[in-house]
Design a protein around this motif. Structure first.
Motif, PDB file in Angstrom:
ATOM      1  N   LEU A 145      33.036  32.328  28.244  1.00  0.00           N
ATOM      2  CA  LEU A 145      32.433  33.000  27.162  1.00  0.00           C
ATOM      3  C   LEU A 145      31.376  33.858  27.379  1.00  0.00           C
ATOM      4  O   LEU A 145      30.673  34.309  26.529  1.00  0.00           O
ATOM      5  N   GLY A 146      31.632  34.532  28.523  1.00  0.00           N
ATOM      6  CA  GLY A 146      30.522  35.593  28.941  1.00  0.00           C
ATOM      7  C   GLY A 146      29.428  35.200  29.557  1.00  0.00           C
ATOM      8  O   GLY A 146      29.481  34.197  30.510  1.00  0.00           O
ATOM      9  N   MET A 147      28.009  35.547  29.215  1.00  0.00           N
ATOM     10  CA  MET A 147      28.156  36.308  28.245  1.00  0.00           C
ATOM     11  C   MET A 147      28.365  37.907  28.479  1.00  0.00           C
ATOM     12  O   MET A 147      28.815  38.235  29.563  1.00  0.00           O
ATOM     13  N   HIS A 148      28.148  38.746  27.469  1.00  0.00           N
ATOM     14  CA  HIS A 148      28.251  40.236  27.705  1.00  0.00           C
ATOM     15  C   HIS A 148      27.534  40.586  28.692  1.00  0.00           C
ATOM     16  O   HIS A 148      26.559  39.976  29.189  1.00  0.00           O
ATOM     17  N   LYS A 149      27.882  41.656  29.637  1.00  0.00           N
ATOM     18  CA  LYS A 149      27.104  42.175  30.597  1.00  0.00           C
ATOM     19  C   LYS A 149      26.698  41.446  31.938  1.00  0.00           C
ATOM     20  O   LYS A 149      25.788  41.667  32.322  1.00  0.00           O
ATOM     21  N   THR A 150      27.871  40.451  32.179  1.00  0.00           N
ATOM     22  CA  THR A 150      27.817  39.547  33.068  1.00  0.00           C
ATOM     23  C   THR A 150      29.048  39.610  34.147  1.00  0.00           C
ATOM     24  O   THR A 150      29.312  38.661  34.522  1.00  0.00           O
ATOM     25  N   GLY A 151      29.695  40.751  34.163  1.00  0.00           N
ATOM     26  CA  GLY A 151      30.710  40.869  34.998  1.00  0.00           C
ATOM     27  C   GLY A 151      32.091  40.519  34.197  1.00  0.00           C
ATOM     28  O   GLY A 151      33.051  40.425  34.805  1.00  0.00           O
ATOM     29  N   THR A 152      32.105  40.219  32.884  1.00  0.00           N
ATOM     30  CA  THR A 152      32.886  39.602  32.124  1.00  0.00           C
ATOM     31  C   THR A 152      34.368  40.619  32.183  1.00  0.00           C
ATOM     32  O   THR A 152      35.443  40.158  32.363  1.00  0.00           O
ATOM     33  N   SER A 153      33.997  41.724  31.991  1.00  0.00           N
ATOM     34  CA  SER A 153      35.307  42.727  31.795  1.00  0.00           C
ATOM     35  C   SER A 153      35.906  42.883  33.190  1.00  0.00           C
ATOM     36  O   SER A 153      37.285  42.837  33.267  1.00  0.00           O
ATOM     37  N   PHE A 154      35.184  42.765  34.093  1.00  0.00           N
ATOM     38  CA  PHE A 154      35.911  42.711  35.652  1.00  0.00           C
ATOM     39  C   PHE A 154      36.672  41.473  35.853  1.00  0.00           C
ATOM     40  O   PHE A 154      38.019  41.531  36.224  1.00  0.00           O
ATOM     41  N   VAL A 155      36.065  40.190  35.487  1.00  0.00           N
ATOM     42  CA  VAL A 155      36.908  38.966  35.660  1.00  0.00           C
ATOM     43  C   VAL A 155      38.207  38.947  34.769  1.00  0.00           C
ATOM     44  O   VAL A 155      39.252  38.714  35.104  1.00  0.00           O
ATOM     45  N   GLN A 156      38.055  39.746  33.296  1.00  0.00           N
ATOM     46  CA  GLN A 156      39.133  39.535  32.672  1.00  0.00           C
ATOM     47  C   GLN A 156      40.245  40.592  33.132  1.00  0.00           C
ATOM     48  O   GLN A 156      41.354  40.342  32.958  1.00  0.00           O
ATOM     49  N   SER A 157      39.797  41.625  33.764  1.00  0.00           N
ATOM     50  CA  SER A 157      40.749  42.559  34.294  1.00  0.00           C
ATOM     51  C   SER A 157      41.501  41.915  35.383  1.00  0.00           C
ATOM     52  O   SER A 157      42.901  42.097  35.625  1.00  0.00           O
ATOM     53  N   VAL A 158      40.936  41.164  36.231  1.00  0.00           N
ATOM     54  CA  VAL A 158      41.481  40.538  37.411  1.00  0.00           C
ATOM     55  C   VAL A 158      42.350  39.528  36.916  1.00  0.00           C
ATOM     56  O   VAL A 158      43.613  39.467  37.341  1.00  0.00           O
ATOM     57  N   LEU A 159      42.144  38.693  35.901  1.00  0.00           N
ATOM     58  CA  LEU A 159      42.946  37.658  35.349  1.00  0.00           C
ATOM     59  C   LEU A 159      44.245  38.233  34.628  1.00  0.00           C
ATOM     60  O   LEU A 159      45.447  38.058  35.020  1.00  0.00           O
ATOM     61  N   HIS A 160      44.119  39.240  34.053  1.00  0.00           N
ATOM     62  CA  HIS A 160      45.242  40.179  33.469  1.00  0.00           C
ATOM     63  C   HIS A 160      45.924  40.604  34.617  1.00  0.00           C
ATOM     64  O   HIS A 160      47.171  40.535  34.369  1.00  0.00           O
ATOM     65  N   ARG A 161      45.483  41.359  35.597  1.00  0.00           N
ATOM     66  CA  ARG A 161      46.326  42.006  36.609  1.00  0.00           C
ATOM     67  C   ARG A 161      47.107  40.933  37.162  1.00  0.00           C
ATOM     68  O   ARG A 161      48.291  41.267  37.740  1.00  0.00           O
ATOM     69  N   ASN A 162      46.445  39.650  37.317  1.00  0.00           N
ATOM     70  CA  ASN A 162      47.039  38.564  38.206  1.00  0.00           C
ATOM     71  C   ASN A 162      47.733  37.475  37.322  1.00  0.00           C
ATOM     72  O   ASN A 162      48.159  36.412  37.708  1.00  0.00           O
ATOM     73  N   ALA A 163      47.943  37.864  36.084  1.00  0.00           N
ATOM     74  CA  ALA A 163      48.660  36.931  35.303  1.00  0.00           C
ATOM     75  C   ALA A 163      50.081  36.359  35.546  1.00  0.00           C
ATOM     76  O   ALA A 163      50.114  34.872  35.429  1.00  0.00           O
ATOM     77  N   LYS A 164      50.971  37.031  35.956  1.00  0.00           N
ATOM     78  CA  LYS A 164      52.190  36.402  36.528  1.00  0.00           C
ATOM     79  C   LYS A 164      51.992  35.586  37.737  1.00  0.00           C
ATOM     80  O   LYS A 164      52.769  34.471  37.851  1.00  0.00           O
ATOM     81  N   LYS A 165      51.019  36.025  38.749  1.00  0.00           N
ATOM     82  CA  LYS A 165      50.828  35.231  40.056  1.00  0.00           C
ATOM     83  C   LYS A 165      50.458  34.136  39.698  1.00  0.00           C
ATOM     84  O   LYS A 165      50.523  32.985  40.179  1.00  0.00           O
ATOM     85  N   LEU A 166      49.282  34.068  38.630  1.00  0.00           N
ATOM     86  CA  LEU A 166      48.584  32.938  38.332  1.00  0.00           C
ATOM     87  C   LEU A 166      49.707  31.770  37.492  1.00  0.00           C
ATOM     88  O   LEU A 166      49.564  30.504  37.792  1.00  0.00           O
ATOM     89  N   LYS A 167      50.510  32.409  36.684  1.00  0.00           N
ATOM     90  CA  LYS A 167      51.435  31.852  36.192  1.00  0.00           C
ATOM     91  C   LYS A 167      52.160  30.892  36.839  1.00  0.00           C
ATOM     92  O   LYS A 167      52.732  29.663  36.887  1.00  0.00           O
ATOM     93  N   SER A 168      52.596  31.556  38.167  1.00  0.00           N
ATOM     94  CA  SER A 168      53.322  30.826  39.116  1.00  0.00           C
ATOM     95  C   SER A 168      52.844  29.762  39.548  1.00  0.00           C
ATOM     96  O   SER A 168      53.551  28.770  40.354  1.00  0.00           O
TER      97      SER A 168
END
Length: 344
Positions: A31-54
């Motif tokens: 749940l964040g908070m805002h301005k704690t690297g959340t956007s970066f974490v979400q970008s990494v999760l999104h980019r690696n969604a298929k790999k994580l799904k496996s």
């Protein structure tokens, strides 16, 4: 497990204390908070969604995560989340604990209870940052987005008006639950000084082969760039430009030759009086949440020594007018031309 982790690395999230049976489904609510690297974490999760799904890890970020900012049928959540083939679900959205979001805060509490009642093992993860860093960074974000009312306030007005205490109080309410992990967003306290390493260790998901080459999607502008955006926000006709266009064009303009006057970050331009006021107001709540690891009083004296006695916020001559002219490309030309004319 204590919700207050302090400077130690978080242990693997434990099963919910009020459950009578073991869970086969792990759910992480980041749940964040805002301005704690959340956007970066979400970008990494999104980019690696298929790999994580496996690996049996389902990722819920971005527009999919925004669905839960409004009420959803609990049966839908149970079928979609608990009925998923993944053994672990990582949900990340930072828009539940901000000021004026009481309804959203209740929604995340309801989502958590629904998942627990359905037999999931839920862990809530929240990062907390020094107030003397968080408040100026958050002000810059509101101004960059053109959000009202905060996006038209000066820094002094924002510090006085924004109730960060209520945000910390909501995090404290989350922290009172046995499944919540509060982590300090502080380089010295995070694993390898990295939000990436710290987050994945905290949620007990292997990140050894994840691709971290993601672009920074939420870069904090310099103080002079924020002042330019603020000047624009204060003169633009209401609704003249869609917010997405505003952010994209502002970012493009600040990187162009038309605007080449970068200054230090907003935090670096805080005066000693501003630093002291922020530290005095929020240190006790910060320290209580993080076992004293984060306490703005600990860094205030050092920052005050380097702080300017007075910072004169300014926009380079002609910059706002040039920016307004550029904005005409994707906006209501007549409205913006009128705004320029009113400036003389």
């Amino acid at each position: 497990m204590s919700a207050k982790i302090g400077g130690m690395l978080a242990a693997t999230p434990q099963k919910n204390a009020d459950r009578s049976r073991d869970a086969s489904k792990r759910v992480v609510l980041h749940l964040g908070m805002h301005k704690t690297g959340t956007s970066f974490v979400q970008s990494v999760l999104h980019r690696n969604a298929k790999k994580l799904k496996s690996k049996g890890v389902r990722v819920i970020v971005g527009s999919e995560s925004n669905r839960y900012l409004t009420p959803v049928d609990s049966r839908e959540v149970v079928d979609d989340w608990v009925g998923s083939e993944a053994h672990t679900i990582v949900y990340s959205n930072e828009n539940f604990v901000l000021v004026n979001n009481a309804q959203r805060f209740e929604l995340i509490q309801r989502l958590r209870r629904t998942l627990i009642d359905a037999g999931a093992d839920v862990a809530t993860v929240v990062y907390v940052r020094h107030a003397v860093e968080w408040l100026p960074s958050m002000w810059a974000q509101y101004v960059k987005l053109g959000s009202t009312p905060y996006g038209v306030m000066s820094l002094d007005e924002f510090i006085a008006e924004y109730d960060y205490g209520s945000v910390l109080a909501r995090v404290a309410e989350l922290a009172s639950q046995p499944d919540t992990i509060v982590r300090p967003y502080l380089r010295a306290a995070m694993k390898n000084g990295s939000i990436f390493d710290d987050f994945f260790e905290t949620i007990d998901v292997s990140a050894d082969d994840l691709d971290t080459s993601v672009s920074r999607t939420n870069v904090t502008p310099s103080r002079s760039q924020v002042e330019l955006a603020l000047a624009y926000n204060q003169v633009q006709p209401q609704g003249a430009v869609e917010r997405t266009h505003h952010v994209a064009l502002l970012d493009s303009f600040m990187r162009s030759r038309a605007y080449q006057d970068p200054s230090p970050s907003v935090a670096a331009t805080l005066t000693g009086a501003q630093i002291g006021a922020i530290a005095d107001r929020y240190s006790d709540a910060e320290a209580a949440l993080t076992d004293g690891v984060i306490d703005s009083r600990n860094i205030a004296s050092d920052l005050i020594e380097r702080a300017p006695e007075h910072y004169e916020a300014s926009v380079p001559p002609g910059a706002i007018d040039q920016y307004l002219q550029n904005m005409m490309i994707l906006s209501r030309i007549d409205d913006l031309r009128a705004a320029i004319d009113e400036r003389g």
